[in-house]
Write an enzyme that holds these catalytic residues in place. Structure first.
Site, PDB file in Angstrom:
ATOM      1  N   ASN A  70       0.068  11.028  -1.690  1.00 26.92           N
ATOM      2  CA  ASN A  70       0.913  10.228  -2.581  1.00 26.92           C
ATOM      3  C   ASN A  70       0.642  10.689  -4.011  1.00 26.92           C
ATOM      4  OD1 ASN A  70       2.172   8.281  -4.099  1.00 26.92           O
ATOM      5  ND2 ASN A  70       0.890   6.575  -3.391  1.00 26.92           N
ATOM      6  N   TRP A  71       1.603  11.395  -4.561  1.00 28.39           N
ATOM      7  CA  TRP A  71       1.421  11.926  -5.927  1.00 28.39           C
ATOM      8  C   TRP A  71       1.594  10.851  -6.991  1.00 28.39           C
ATOM      9  CZ3 TRP A  71       3.735  17.545  -6.721  1.00 28.39           C
ATOM     10  CH2 TRP A  71       2.983  18.456  -5.977  1.00 28.39           C
ATOM     11  N   LYS A  72       2.086   9.676  -6.601  1.00 25.07           N
ATOM     12  CA  LYS A  72       2.347   8.597  -7.572  1.00 25.07           C
ATOM     13  C   LYS A  72       3.209   9.143  -8.714  1.00 25.07           C
ATOM     14  CE  LYS A  72      -1.805   6.377  -5.927  1.00 25.07           C
ATOM     15  NZ  LYS A  72      -2.911   5.454  -6.157  1.00 25.07           N
ATOM     16  N   HIS A 109       3.417  -0.235  -1.397  1.00 26.54           N
ATOM     17  CA  HIS A 109       2.135   0.175  -1.993  1.00 26.54           C
ATOM     18  C   HIS A 109       1.627  -0.940  -2.900  1.00 26.54           C
ATOM     19  CE1 HIS A 109      -0.856   2.407  -4.262  1.00 26.54           C
ATOM     20  NE2 HIS A 109      -0.803   3.328  -3.330  1.00 26.54           N
ATOM     21  N   SER A 122      -9.510   6.357  -2.233  1.00 24.66           N
ATOM     22  CA  SER A 122     -10.627   7.262  -2.552  1.00 24.66           C
ATOM     23  C   SER A 122     -11.025   8.168  -1.384  1.00 24.66           C
ATOM     24  CB  SER A 122     -11.831   6.476  -3.082  1.00 24.66           C
ATOM     25  OG  SER A 122     -11.496   5.808  -4.298  1.00 24.66           O
ATOM     26  N   GLU A 134      -4.891   0.121   2.677  1.00 22.00           N
ATOM     27  CA  GLU A 134      -5.430   0.588   1.402  1.00 22.00           C
ATOM     28  C   GLU A 134      -6.044  -0.593   0.659  1.00 22.00           C
ATOM     29  OE1 GLU A 134      -3.376   4.480   0.039  1.00 22.00           O
ATOM     30  OE2 GLU A 134      -2.210   2.823  -0.727  1.00 22.00           O
ATOM     31  N   GLY A 186      -8.355   4.745  -6.350  1.00 23.36           N
ATOM     32  CA  GLY A 186      -8.638   5.390  -7.624  1.00 23.36           C
ATOM     33  C   GLY A 186      -9.979   5.032  -8.229  1.00 23.36           C
ATOM     34  N   GLU A 233       0.425  -0.830  -5.711  1.00 21.88           N
ATOM     35  CA  GLU A 233       0.852  -0.668  -7.106  1.00 21.88           C
ATOM     36  C   GLU A 233       2.266  -1.208  -7.307  1.00 21.88           C
ATOM     37  OE1 GLU A 233      -0.106   3.499  -7.412  1.00 21.88           O
ATOM     38  OE2 GLU A 233      -2.235   2.995  -7.276  1.00 21.88           O
ATOM     39  N   GLY A 268      -4.342   9.717  -2.596  1.00 21.45           N
ATOM     40  CA  GLY A 268      -3.772   9.753  -3.942  1.00 21.45           C
ATOM     41  C   GLY A 268      -4.273  10.958  -4.719  1.00 21.45           C
ATOM     42  N   GLY A 269      -5.246  10.719  -5.575  1.00 19.71           N
ATOM     43  CA  GLY A 269      -5.718  11.747  -6.499  1.00 19.71           C
ATOM     44  C   GLY A 269      -6.032  13.099  -5.862  1.00 19.71           C
TER      45      GLY A 269
HETATM   46  P1  13P Z   1      -6.663   7.444  -4.374  1.00 18.80           P
HETATM   47  O1  13P Z   1      -6.810   8.412  -3.215  1.00 18.80           O
HETATM   48  O2  13P Z   1      -6.447   8.157  -5.678  1.00 18.80           O
HETATM   49  O3  13P Z   1      -7.728   6.420  -4.390  1.00 18.80           O
HETATM   50  O4  13P Z   1      -5.273   6.661  -4.111  1.00 18.80           O
HETATM   51  C1  13P Z   1      -5.051   6.066  -2.882  1.00 18.80           C
HETATM   52  C2  13P Z   1      -3.639   5.625  -2.835  1.00 18.80           C
HETATM   53  O5  13P Z   1      -3.244   4.685  -3.498  1.00 18.80           O
HETATM   54  C3  13P Z   1      -2.705   6.381  -1.967  1.00 18.80           C
HETATM   55  O6  13P Z   1      -1.507   5.717  -1.804  1.00 18.80           O
END
Ligand code: 13P
Length: 249
Positions: free
Chosen positions: A11-13, A97, A212, A167, A173, A99, A233-234
């Site tokens: 997920n590149w957000k 998600h 993470s 999640e 993050g 977020e 994510g990251g």
């Molecule tokens: P991180 O891997 O950066 O913690 O993000 C997880 C995430 O929200 C994937 O959707």
């Protein structure tokens, strides 16, 4: 249930411009050379879906959106619908998600409507659930996640391809992750809720872990019973890091 083929989704957000396609191409080239036994997907921002689909055509990397509107079209300025994502080249879409639940006030009912729209458009939804730190500290993680699963899956998921992603909000993050025992406990509860909600239709859809996930913890997390993949994510932004996770699966 032990699932042999896992889904590793990035997920590149809200990250990525055209230049970032180089990372997607590097991922594709690496997987061309060493095919993975697992499914690998990237979910870039909507602006990059069509370009990425073109750049990665014929390869193994699947493409997904990060959200969709519950309606297929209409007067919803700024929104992107599930048929639009499909038309641009996506096969999957993340919905619910944290977020979006937290930052945009999306409720379980909203998420269920989006999930239904995704399925109707022929997309495979990845439905996200997860507790906040306060909820975990209050001993309510399993209860919260169960309610989210029951409320976020539409009837149509019972006969469609979909995934659930667990999640924990506090793990996203932050570099923090639950213990492997905590991950197993919640994943088993998610499975039970999926079956409670959908019957047999909830028995096999993969349950991804997200929060993470890095190359150095992916092997242990992905070996936990009922972990059917990862939502990253990251560490999905750089091909080398993401490949490290795919190789660990
Ligand atoms: P991180 O891997 O950066 O913690 O993000 C997880 C995430 O929200 C994937 O959707």
């Amino acid at each position: 249930m032990k699932q042999s083929v896992k889904l590793i989704a990035g997920n590149w957000k809200m990250n990525g411009l055209s230049a970032s396609l180089a990372e997607a191409k590097a991922l594709r080239e690496a997987l061309d050379g060493e095919p993975s036994a697992h499914r690998v997907a990237l979910c870039p921002p909507a602006t990059l879906i069509a370009q990425m689909a073109w750049a990665l055509r014929g390869g193994a990397v699947e493409i997904g959106g990060q959200d969709c509107h519950a309606k297929a079209s209409g007067a919803f300025t700024g929104s992107v619908s599930a048929p639009m994502l499909k038309d641009a080249g996506a096969g999957l879409v993340i919905v619910g998600h944290s977020e979006r639940r937290q930052g945009f006030g999306e409720t379980d009912a909203d998420v269920a409507a989006k999930t239904e729209a995704a399925i109707a458009a022929g997309l495979e939804p990845i439905v996200c659930v997860g507790e906040t730190l306060d909820q975990r500290e209050a001993g309510k993680a399993v209860e919260v996640v169960r309610a989210q699963v029951l409320g976020s899956l539409p009837d149509s998921a019972g006969t469609a391809a979909f995934a659930v992603a667990y999640e924990p909000v506090w793990a996203i993050g932050t570099g923090l992750t639950p213990t492997l025992e905590q991950i197993e406990e919640v994943h088993r509860a998610v499975r039970a809720a999926m079956v409670e909600r959908l019957g047999q239709g909830g028995e096999t859809a993969p349950i991804l872990y997200g929060g993470s996930v890095k190359p150095d913890n992916a092997r242990d997390i992905l070996a936990v019973p009922e972990v059917g993949g990862a939502l990253v994510g990251g560490a999905s932004l750089k091909a080398a890091d993401f490949l490290g996770i795919v190789r660990a699966a």
